[in-house]
Design a protein around this motif. Structure first.
Motif, short mmCIF file in Angstrom:
data_model
loop_
_atom_site.label_atom_id
_atom_site.label_comp_id
_atom_site.label_asym_id
_atom_site.label_seq_id
_atom_site.Cartn_x
_atom_site.Cartn_y
_atom_site.Cartn_z
N LEU A 166 -13.27 0.16 -2.32
CA LEU A 166 -12.35 0.76 -1.37
C LEU A 166 -11.29 -0.25 -0.93
O LEU A 166 -10.10 0.08 -0.82
CB LEU A 166 -13.12 1.28 -0.16
CG LEU A 166 -12.29 1.99 0.91
CD1 LEU A 166 -11.49 3.14 0.33
CD2 LEU A 166 -13.19 2.48 2.02
N LEU A 167 -11.68 -1.50 -0.70
CA LEU A 167 -10.71 -2.51 -0.28
C LEU A 167 -9.65 -2.79 -1.34
O LEU A 167 -8.53 -3.18 -1.00
CB LEU A 167 -11.43 -3.81 0.09
CG LEU A 167 -12.04 -3.82 1.48
CD1 LEU A 167 -12.91 -5.07 1.68
CD2 LEU A 167 -10.99 -3.72 2.56
N GLU A 168 -9.99 -2.60 -2.61
CA GLU A 168 -8.99 -2.77 -3.67
C GLU A 168 -7.79 -1.86 -3.41
O GLU A 168 -6.64 -2.27 -3.57
CB GLU A 168 -9.58 -2.46 -5.04
CG GLU A 168 -10.50 -3.51 -5.56
CD GLU A 168 -11.08 -3.14 -6.92
OE1 GLU A 168 -10.80 -2.03 -7.44
OE2 GLU A 168 -11.83 -3.95 -7.47
N ALA A 169 -8.02 -0.64 -3.02
CA ALA A 169 -6.93 0.29 -2.76
C ALA A 169 -6.30 0.04 -1.40
O ALA A 169 -5.08 0.05 -1.25
CB ALA A 169 -7.42 1.73 -2.84
N GLY A 181 2.52 5.83 3.91
CA GLY A 181 3.60 5.03 3.35
C GLY A 181 3.72 5.09 1.84
O GLY A 181 4.70 4.60 1.28
N MET A 182 2.73 5.68 1.16
CA MET A 182 2.76 5.75 -0.30
C MET A 182 2.34 7.16 -0.74
O MET A 182 1.26 7.36 -1.30
CB MET A 182 1.81 4.71 -0.90
CG MET A 182 2.17 3.28 -0.54
SD MET A 182 0.96 2.08 -1.14
CE MET A 182 1.24 2.15 -2.90
N PRO A 183 3.17 8.16 -0.50
CA PRO A 183 2.77 9.55 -0.77
C PRO A 183 2.48 9.86 -2.23
O PRO A 183 1.74 10.79 -2.52
CB PRO A 183 3.94 10.38 -0.25
CG PRO A 183 5.09 9.45 -0.20
CD PRO A 183 4.53 8.07 0.02
N GLY A 184 3.00 9.10 -3.17
CA GLY A 184 2.74 9.37 -4.58
C GLY A 184 1.52 8.68 -5.13
O GLY A 184 1.14 8.88 -6.28
N PHE A 185 0.84 7.88 -4.31
CA PHE A 185 -0.31 7.11 -4.76
C PHE A 185 -1.58 7.68 -4.14
O PHE A 185 -1.70 7.81 -2.93
CB PHE A 185 -0.16 5.64 -4.33
CG PHE A 185 -1.34 4.77 -4.67
CD1 PHE A 185 -1.52 4.30 -5.97
CD2 PHE A 185 -2.27 4.42 -3.71
CE1 PHE A 185 -2.60 3.50 -6.29
CE2 PHE A 185 -3.37 3.63 -4.02
CZ PHE A 185 -3.53 3.17 -5.31
N ARG A 186 -2.53 8.07 -5.00
CA ARG A 186 -3.85 8.56 -4.53
C ARG A 186 -4.90 7.69 -5.17
O ARG A 186 -4.82 7.36 -6.34
CB ARG A 186 -4.05 10.01 -4.92
CG ARG A 186 -3.15 10.95 -4.17
CD ARG A 186 -3.45 12.39 -4.51
NE ARG A 186 -4.74 12.81 -4.03
CZ ARG A 186 -4.95 13.41 -2.85
NH1 ARG A 186 -3.96 13.64 -2.05
NH2 ARG A 186 -6.16 13.77 -2.50
N TYR A 187 -5.91 7.35 -4.39
CA TYR A 187 -7.00 6.51 -4.86
C TYR A 187 -8.26 7.35 -4.94
O TYR A 187 -8.55 8.13 -4.05
CB TYR A 187 -7.20 5.33 -3.90
CG TYR A 187 -8.22 4.34 -4.39
CD1 TYR A 187 -7.89 3.43 -5.39
CD2 TYR A 187 -9.50 4.29 -3.85
CE1 TYR A 187 -8.81 2.52 -5.84
CE2 TYR A 187 -10.42 3.37 -4.30
CZ TYR A 187 -10.07 2.48 -5.29
OH TYR A 187 -10.99 1.56 -5.74
N VAL A 188 -9.02 7.19 -6.01
CA VAL A 188 -10.27 7.92 -6.19
C VAL A 188 -11.42 6.93 -6.05
O VAL A 188 -11.43 5.88 -6.68
CB VAL A 188 -10.35 8.58 -7.58
CG1 VAL A 188 -11.66 9.32 -7.76
CG2 VAL A 188 -9.16 9.52 -7.80
N LEU A 189 -12.39 7.27 -5.22
CA LEU A 189 -13.57 6.45 -5.00
C LEU A 189 -14.80 7.33 -5.13
O LEU A 189 -14.86 8.40 -4.53
CB LEU A 189 -13.53 5.81 -3.61
CG LEU A 189 -14.74 4.97 -3.21
CD1 LEU A 189 -14.78 3.68 -4.01
CD2 LEU A 189 -14.69 4.66 -1.72
N MET A 190 -15.75 6.90 -5.94
CA MET A 190 -17.01 7.64 -6.06
C MET A 190 -18.02 7.08 -5.09
O MET A 190 -18.28 5.88 -5.07
CB MET A 190 -17.55 7.52 -7.49
CG MET A 190 -16.71 8.24 -8.54
SD MET A 190 -16.55 10.01 -8.23
CE MET A 190 -18.23 10.56 -8.35
#
Length: 142
Positions: A100-103, A129-138
Motif C-alpha cells: 500500500l505504501l508503494e502507491a 490529485g491524480m484522477p487518472g491513477f488507480r491502485y489495486v491492492l489485494m
C-alpha cells in the motif's frame, strides 16, 4: 536503447499473460475517504516494527472511523484511529502495508478514496490529485 555509455537490451517474451482487466470490476462497492497524508502516516506507524514473518496490518472501517492495528513479534503493538467517511457496513480486512505504501508514496492530493467490496476483494485506491491513477491492492485472509 542507448544513452551515453549505457546500452540496454531486451528480448521480446513469447508468453501468455493473465488477463489483468479481469480483476477490475465494472461496478464498485462502498467507498472510504480519508485524508491522504494522515493515512500515509498511519500506515507507516502501523508497519513500524513488523517483521517479514508478521507483515500485515488489520484495517477496521466503521461509519466515521478507520482503525489500523498491527502486532509485532514481541509484545509491541500499534492501534491508530483516524476519521474516515465510510459508506458501507462495518468491515475488517488485512493487507501488507508495504504494498500500500508503494502507491501512497506517489499519490498526491488532499484525500484518498478506497473502493472496497469485501474483505477478500481487490481494493482500489485513487487520490484527488491524480484522477487518472488507480491502485489495486489485494487484501490478505484474516
Amino acid at each position: 536503447l542507448v544513452g551515453g555509455p549505457i546500452r540496454f537490451e531486451t528480448l521480446p517474451l513469447n508468453a501468455t499473460y493473465p488477463n489483468w482487466r479481469g480483476i477490475l470490476p465494472t461496478e464498485f462497492g462502498p467507498t472510504c475517504t480519508v485524508h491522504l497524508d494522515a493515512f500515509r502516516q498511519a500506515i507507516r506507524l502501523a508497519s513500524a516494527g513488523l517483521t517479514d514473518r508478521l507483515l500485515s496490518v488489520v484495517c477496521t472501517l466503521t461509519r466515521d472511523q478507520l482503525t489500523l492495528s498491527s502486532h509485532g513479534d514481541s509484545d509491541g503493538s500499534n492501534v491508530t484511529h483516524m476519521p474516515a467517511t465510510w459508506t458501507g457496513d462495518n468491515l475488517t480486512l488485512r493487507f501488507n502495508p508495504h504494498y500500500l505504501l508503494e502507491a501512497l508514496t506517489i499519490m498526491d492530493g488532499p484525500n484518498l478514496t478506497l473502493d472496497l467490496r469485501g474483505p477478500l476483494a481487490p481494493i482500489f485506491g485513487q487520490s484527488d490529485g491524480m484522477p487518472g491513477f488507480r491502485y489495486v491492492l489485494m487484501p490478505m485472509a484474516l
